[in-house]
Design an enzyme around this catalytic site. Structure first.
Site, PDB file in Angstrom:
ATOM      1  N   ILE A 127       0.820  -1.014   0.291  1.00 44.73           N
ATOM      2  CA  ILE A 127       0.027  -0.194   0.019  1.00 44.73           C
ATOM      3  C   ILE A 127       0.656   1.229   0.000  1.00 44.73           C
ATOM      4  CG2 ILE A 127      -2.031   1.245   1.354  1.00 44.73           C
ATOM      5  CD1 ILE A 127      -2.973  -1.509   0.728  1.00 44.73           C
ATOM      6  N   ARG A 131       2.739  -4.321  24.681  1.00 43.94           N
ATOM      7  CA  ARG A 131       3.645  -3.592  25.784  1.00 43.94           C
ATOM      8  C   ARG A 131       3.132  -2.203  25.788  1.00 43.94           C
ATOM      9  NH1 ARG A 131       6.260  -2.981  20.949  1.00 43.94           N
ATOM     10  NH2 ARG A 131       6.583  -0.758  20.363  1.00 43.94           N
TER      11      ARG A 131
HETATM   12  C1  MV4 Z   1       3.627  -1.723   4.688  1.00 47.74           C
HETATM   13  C2  MV4 Z   1       3.933  -0.643   3.610  1.00 47.74           C
HETATM   14  C3  MV4 Z   1       3.013  -0.807   2.420  1.00 47.74           C
HETATM   15  N1  MV4 Z   1       2.062  -1.948   2.307  1.00 47.74           N
HETATM   16  N2  MV4 Z   1       2.713  -2.560   4.464  1.00 47.74           N
HETATM   17  C4  MV4 Z   1       5.509  -1.703   8.247  1.00 47.74           C
HETATM   18  C5  MV4 Z   1       5.787  -1.019   9.466  1.00 47.74           C
HETATM   19  C6  MV4 Z   1       6.440   0.326   9.118  1.00 47.74           C
HETATM   20  N3  MV4 Z   1       7.316   0.966   9.930  1.00 47.74           N
HETATM   21  C7  MV4 Z   1       6.584   0.359   7.725  1.00 47.74           C
HETATM   22  N4  MV4 Z   1       5.673  -0.692   7.397  1.00 47.74           N
HETATM   23  C8  MV4 Z   1       5.181  -0.605   6.283  1.00 47.74           C
HETATM   24  N5  MV4 Z   1       4.288  -1.558   5.793  1.00 47.74           N
HETATM   25  C9  MV4 Z   1       1.990  -2.690   3.425  1.00 47.74           C
HETATM   26  N6  MV4 Z   1       1.052  -3.867   3.238  1.00 47.74           N
HETATM   27  C10 MV4 Z   1       4.953   0.163   3.814  1.00 47.74           C
HETATM   28  C11 MV4 Z   1       5.590   0.483   4.924  1.00 47.74           C
HETATM   29  C12 MV4 Z   1       6.422   1.250   4.975  1.00 47.74           C
HETATM   30  C13 MV4 Z   1       7.814   0.991   4.608  1.00 47.74           C
HETATM   31  C14 MV4 Z   1       8.038  -0.243   3.973  1.00 47.74           C
HETATM   32  C15 MV4 Z   1       9.236  -0.440   3.441  1.00 47.74           C
HETATM   33  C16 MV4 Z   1      10.518   0.624   3.423  1.00 47.74           C
HETATM   34  C17 MV4 Z   1      10.184   1.860   3.926  1.00 47.74           C
HETATM   35  C18 MV4 Z   1       8.911   2.140   4.500  1.00 47.74           C
HETATM   36  C19 MV4 Z   1       8.535   3.296   4.766  1.00 47.74           C
HETATM   37  C20 MV4 Z   1       7.044   3.448   5.620  1.00 47.74           C
HETATM   38  C21 MV4 Z   1       6.393   2.603   5.448  1.00 47.74           C
END
Ligand code: MV4
Length: 454
Positions: free
Chosen positions: A209, A299
């Site tokens: 997403i 937590r």
């Molecule tokens: C995601 C996402 C897009 N699609 N999950 C999960 C933990 C949070 N700190 C970031 N996460 C994400 N989960 C779905 N299904 C985008 C992120 C995400 C991200 C992912 C990889 C590298 C950098 C990121 C920065 C912000 C959000």
């Protein structure tokens, strides 16, 4: 000093820094004696000075002290502590530790070992939520054991997908896969990274997403099965999966309908796993307003004070009372959030590159005045150690609405003086002057956008 007979007489705090101080304050207000534990280099720390007793549990290296289960249990036994509060980080989400406390006849102030185990198994938690009717991001049903299983999930949702480690969370061990030809390699890299980081290579797959918002719901539950929520927090301002600014309510949740929907989903998720004590259900909110379960944190969180500010509820005191078996004191309808609260995490880090900056504090001035709260364990002359997390203070403001909170935060950031180490104060000043932040128009890509990709 009043002390309800049903409450604990003495609590050992298995943590350090600002959260240890925060827990000691709650214990004092409840008339409960406190025991601090500390490592060799921390005998002059505030959490040691403020506790009634303290026990040295080992060397500076956390694996030998703050993560040392036998040392902590021995400290609890020799001080005759009834309960242990784990704070956040360290042993707070270690179900072996929660079980070991129970076996030793010491109350673990937190959820059940089973809650903790499930919270740590992200693929399983996702699968359970899906089966119980809590929306999850389209993707695999539970773990993807093989590259073929990951491909099957990707073919269903379409690319891009994101591979996440079951034992990960907080963003570590994730891999975005843009197209089919990249999946094979990404799958093996992600598996290897997960194994190295968490000792477990299990992965699951979700549709990616883009431009998501991270919004989480504070849960509070008693041992009788009463579960309510204390509203939501928007934690979309993150850098490398580290939250930097949190606020409640979320600027997107301007409609009461959205607030109620996400709050009710948080409660539904907690009910699905018979959650106890305090916890947080994290959601992904897509640009089109869809809400998807992401994970459950078992937590108390760093950002709990913003919820305390808007609800007037002391989450740590409630957590202690609930762990002692007291029933929830309020119904959902009695929770009426008021105003707007924002927290800045002040880290001892370079403000541009976010590189740790440990060392001695030569001069300190803490902001104050109406609607300002500081949770910290630093003082003039304190030496910030290099062995621990770089969070040195939390600055929380509360105002009648978001505009007042923003003005108040700018004012407090301007008053704040920390000399001797680099901090994230300049970063925060920049954010609070940024038009998109002021408008509440931001998502998890905000920092990369304002700082340039790094
Ligand atoms: C995601 C996402 C897009 N699609 N999950 C999960 C933990 C949070 N700190 C970031 N996460 C994400 N989960 C779905 N299904 C985008 C992120 C995400 C991200 C992912 C990889 C590298 C950098 C990121 C920065 C912000 C959000």
């Amino acid at each position: 000093m009043t002390n309800n007979l049903k409450l604990f007489k003495k609590i050992l705090i298995a943590n350090r820094g600002e959260i240890a101080v925060r827990i000691i304050r709650a214990c004092k207000e409840l008339g409960i004696k406190t025991v601090s534990v500390y490592s060799d280099i921390e005998k002059d720390s505030l959490h040691v000075r403020l506790a009634d007793e303290s026990v040295c549990i080992g060397p500076a290296n956390p694996t030998q002290s703050y993560l040392n289960i036998p040392a902590i249990l021995s400290a609890a036994e020799i001080t005759d502590s009834d309960a242990i509060h784990p704070g956040y980080g360290f042993l707070s989400e270690n179900y072996h530790f929660a079980e070991a406390c129970m076996t030793s006849g010491i109350t673990f102030i937190g959820p059940t070992p089973e809650n903790i185990r499930l919270g740590g198994d992200k693929a399983k938690a996702r699968q359970i939520m899906r089966r119980k009717g809590v929306p999850v991001v389209p993707g695999s049903d539970g773990p993807v054991a093989t590259e073929e299983m990951a491909m099957k999930a990707a073919k269903k949702t379409g690319f891009p997908i994101i591979l996440k480690a079951s034992a990960g969370g907080g963003g570590r061990g994730m891999r975005i896969v843009r197209e089919e030809k990249d999946l094979e390699q990404a799958f093996y890299i992600a598996q290897r990274e997960a194994l190295t980081a968490f000792g477990n290579n299990e992965l699951y797959a979700e549709e990616y997403i883009p431009e998501m918002r991270h919004i989480e719901v504070q849960i509070i539950a008693d041992n009788k099965g009463n579960i309510i929520h204390l509203g939501e927090r928007d934690c979309s301002i993150q850098r490398k999966h580290q939250k930097l600014i949190e606020e409640s309510p979320s600027p997107v949740s301007t409609t009461e309908k959205f607030r109620k929907r996400i709050g009710d989903l948080g409660v539904k998720a907690a009910r699905a796993i018979k959650y106890r004590n305090v916890g947080t259900v994290e959601f992904i909110v897509s640009p089109d307003g869809n809400i998807y379960f992401m994970e459950i944190n078992t937590r108390v969180q760093v950002e709990h004070p913003v919820t305390e500010a808007v609800t007037g509820i002391d989450i740590i005191k409630e957590q202690i009372k609930l762990a002692a078996g007291l029933p929830l004191e309020f119904k959902q309808s009695q929770i009426r959030p008021s105003g707007h609260a924002i927290e800045c995490r002040i880290n001892a880090e370079d403000s541009d590159r976010f590189i740790p900056s440990p060392g001695k504090i030569n001069f300190l001035f803490l902001p104050g005045g109406p609607g300002v709260r500081i949770d910290t364990a630093i003082y003039n002359g304190y030496v910030i150690p290099s062995q621990y997390d770089s969070l040195i203070a939390k600055l929380i403001v509360h105002g009648k609405d978001r505009s007042e909170a923003i003005v108040r935060m700018r004012r407090a950031l301007d008053e704040f003086i920390i000399d001797g180490v680099k901090t994230t104060l300049p970063f925060h000043k920049k954010v609070f002057d940024h038009p998109d932040f002021i408008k509440g128009e931001f998502n998890t890509t905000f920092i990369e956008k304002i700082n340039g990709s790094q």
